[in-house]
Design an enzyme around this catalytic site. Sequence first.
Site, PDB file in Angstrom:
ATOM      1  N   TRP A 195       0.818  -1.211   0.000  1.00 37.38           N
ATOM      2  CA  TRP A 195       0.000   0.000   0.000  1.00 37.38           C
ATOM      3  C   TRP A 195       0.848   1.255   0.000  1.00 37.38           C
ATOM      4  CZ3 TRP A 195      -4.310  -0.453  -2.153  1.00 37.38           C
ATOM      5  CH2 TRP A 195      -5.089  -1.598  -1.983  1.00 37.38           C
ATOM      6  N   LYS A 219     -12.743  -1.461   5.838  1.00 32.07           N
ATOM      7  CA  LYS A 219     -11.958  -2.403   6.630  1.00 32.07           C
ATOM      8  C   LYS A 219     -12.490  -2.447   8.071  1.00 32.07           C
ATOM      9  CE  LYS A 219      -9.323  -2.635   2.999  1.00 32.07           C
ATOM     10  NZ  LYS A 219      -8.141  -1.862   2.688  1.00 32.07           N
ATOM     11  N   ASP A 256      -1.957   6.678   6.185  1.00 29.70           N
ATOM     12  CA  ASP A 256      -2.968   5.776   5.649  1.00 29.70           C
ATOM     13  C   ASP A 256      -3.295   4.786   6.763  1.00 29.70           C
ATOM     14  OD1 ASP A 256      -4.509   3.888   4.411  1.00 29.70           O
ATOM     15  OD2 ASP A 256      -3.092   3.444   2.795  1.00 29.70           O
TER      16      ASP A 256
HETATM   17  C1  LIG Z   1      -7.562  -1.367   1.361  1.00 29.46           C
HETATM   18  C2  LIG Z   1      -6.467  -0.392   1.507  1.00 29.46           C
HETATM   19  C3  LIG Z   1      -6.283   0.670   0.603  1.00 29.46           C
HETATM   20  C4  LIG Z   1      -7.158   0.850  -0.620  1.00 29.46           C
HETATM   21  O1  LIG Z   1      -8.388   1.242  -0.245  1.00 29.46           O
HETATM   22  P1  LIG Z   1      -9.521   1.627  -1.314  1.00 29.46           P
HETATM   23  O2  LIG Z   1     -10.559   2.201  -0.428  1.00 29.46           O
HETATM   24  O3  LIG Z   1      -9.912   0.362  -2.000  1.00 29.46           O
HETATM   25  O4  LIG Z   1      -8.949   2.613  -2.262  1.00 29.46           O
HETATM   26  C5  LIG Z   1      -5.260   1.558   0.832  1.00 29.46           C
HETATM   27  N1  LIG Z   1      -4.446   1.428   1.898  1.00 29.46           N
HETATM   28  C6  LIG Z   1      -4.584   0.423   2.782  1.00 29.46           C
HETATM   29  C7  LIG Z   1      -3.652   0.334   3.936  1.00 29.46           C
HETATM   30  C8  LIG Z   1      -5.601  -0.513   2.614  1.00 29.46           C
HETATM   31  O5  LIG Z   1      -5.740  -1.508   3.497  1.00 29.46           O
END
Ligand SMILES: *Cc1c(COP(=O)(O)O)cnc(C)c1O
Length: 361
Positions: free
Chosen positions: A100, A196, A172
């Site tokens: 990521w 998530k 993030d």
């Molecule tokens: C799932 C995830 C993403 C991507 O998320 P989207 O909402 O599908 O764009 C980005 N960073 C992390 C750490 C993730 O777990």
Amino acid sequence: MTVYNFSAGPAVLPKPVLEKAQAELVNYQGSEMSVMEMSHRSSLFDNIIKEAEKLLREIMGIPDNYKVLFLQGGASLQFSMIPLNLAVGKKALYVNTGAWAKKAISAAKAIDGVEVEVIASSEDKNFTYVPEITKDMVDQEAAYVHITTNETIGGISYQTIPDVGDVPIVADMSSNILANNYKVEDFGLIYAGAQKNIGPSGLTVVIIREDLLNKEPIFSPMLDFAVQAANDSLYNTPPTYAIYIAKLVFEWIQELGGLQEIVKRDQEKAALLYDAIDASNLFISPVDKNYRSLTNIPFVTGDEELDKKFNQEALAQGFQNLKGHRSVGGMRASLYNAFPKEGVEELVAFMKKFEDENGEK
Ligand SMILES: *Cc1c(COP(=O)(O)O)cnc(C)c1O
């Protein structure tokens, strides 16, 4: 058969939340309308979005000088939106901890006028740890330092947030928001796709310190944090139903006793699985013990055929979405807040049985 959903995202939601949503689905609070059918400018929806924000502020202890935004486009749009708003004409620093972080880095590199520098990486050990960041590694003129607090695929997370001086940390937090003891004050900006650990996909939560909002508008109002903040996330139609579900999830967390209680539960669940892996002669955790994630736990046998057999038999027992990410293989158990402890206990029992039947590695 009981089904346990180990999906990394979209992921399991609390049963009481789904039941409440079901009960209110066609007639929300006597309105004879579903939340899905309501104007985003109606007073009923206004109450929902305000309450969602209030609850999130309480749960995370978000100070008054931060804005909470409910946006769309997923965490992936933030990979571009953040450098676009914060780093044009400046340097943006990144820590590369895995899949990521890499995506965030490449999206930032694509923005004109942003100078991207990767100040640390754990690629040398296949992203099995979080590299140490010290203040002297951080150019104090940089726009921000970007970290990925939890690598959903690799299964590593920051146990503490580094001191980088006065440069804001942008995080993030998609896969461990509401599953950690971090302090919002340690960040300039936090973002997370909701699917998530918050609610349904389609909603992205951004928490941004007010001084980081643009003074001058950028070319696109939709992509401008300042415009979104000035309009209380209602510049256009927000993902109303997803915000409503998120509000129910926040209520559920508060009813359980808040963040401290939920993190305690997450720690207990994760410990059950890590202890089982550590005690096993068959299963291995590929991750450095000091950086183990609470929410995404990869494990392998070291034998691809045996992993495959395990995944097949697990699926037949109702353990769904345990297969590891295609880039890593093996297994991955995502144990988000709504994942029940019994599911971990049953998985651990199943792993012991599998080990007994399939011998030592
Ligand atoms: C799932 C995830 C993403 C991507 O998320 P989207 O909402 O599908 O764009 C980005 N960073 C992390 C750490 C993730 O777990």
